[in-house]
Design a protein around this motif. Structure first.
Motif, PDB file in Angstrom:
ATOM      1  N   GLN A  37       1.078  -1.453  -0.125  1.00 34.08           N
ATOM      2  CA  GLN A  37      -0.026   0.353  -0.032  1.00 34.08           C
ATOM      3  C   GLN A  37       0.611   1.418   0.415  1.00 34.08           C
ATOM      4  O   GLN A  37       0.528   2.179  -0.947  1.00 34.08           O
ATOM      5  N   ILE A  38       2.086   1.306   1.269  1.00 30.11           N
ATOM      6  CA  ILE A  38       2.804   2.145   0.533  1.00 30.11           C
ATOM      7  C   ILE A  38       3.514   2.336  -0.434  1.00 30.11           C
ATOM      8  O   ILE A  38       3.657   3.978  -0.845  1.00 30.11           O
ATOM      9  N   SER A  39       4.238   1.441  -0.604  1.00 33.93           N
ATOM     10  CA  SER A  39       4.297   1.468  -2.068  1.00 33.93           C
ATOM     11  C   SER A  39       4.270   1.968  -3.399  1.00 33.93           C
ATOM     12  O   SER A  39       4.945   2.709  -4.226  1.00 33.93           O
ATOM     13  N   ASP A  40       2.701   1.263  -3.167  1.00 34.98           N
ATOM     14  CA  ASP A  40       1.699   2.635  -4.430  1.00 34.98           C
ATOM     15  C   ASP A  40       1.323   4.148  -3.878  1.00 34.98           C
ATOM     16  O   ASP A  40       1.755   4.256  -5.277  1.00 34.98           O
ATOM     17  N   ILE A  41       0.832   4.512  -3.250  1.00 33.38           N
ATOM     18  CA  ILE A  41       0.956   5.383  -2.846  1.00 33.38           C
ATOM     19  C   ILE A  41       2.027   6.915  -2.993  1.00 33.38           C
ATOM     20  O   ILE A  41       2.228   7.375  -4.032  1.00 33.38           O
TER      21      ILE A  41
END
Length: 87
Positions: free
Chosen positions: A21-25
């Motif tokens: 999730q963080i990497s996508d954001i």
């Protein structure tokens, strides 16, 4: 782990995000993000800025130069050790 990696992991878990999730954001592969948490690599400045905005912390807090908001621990950057905050 590094001070930065420890702080990054703690912030992510406290906000109940997954690594993907963080990497996508922030726009990086999740394996890259994982390597930051593990202290293998360090992010570029533009990613540090995105992380600070996402977690609502200053770069000094994220990098361990100041204590994180809501934390009673201060990270001692030169020794990579946690010390109690002196009041």
């Amino acid at each position: 782990m590094s001070v930065f990696g420890d702080n990054l992991t703690m912030l992510r878990k406290n906000r109940e995000y997954t690594r993907p999730q963080i990497s996508d954001i922030i726009g990086v592969p999740w394996t890259t993000y994982r390597s930051w948490e593990r202290g293998i690599y360090e992010p570029r400045i533009e990613h540090i800025i995105k992380l600070c905005k996402l977690f609502n912390v200053s770069s000094d807090e994220l990098l361990g130069l100041k204590k994180l908001k809501g934390s009673n621990l201060l990270i001692k950057p030169d020794a990579n050790e946690e010390i109690e905050d002196e009041k």
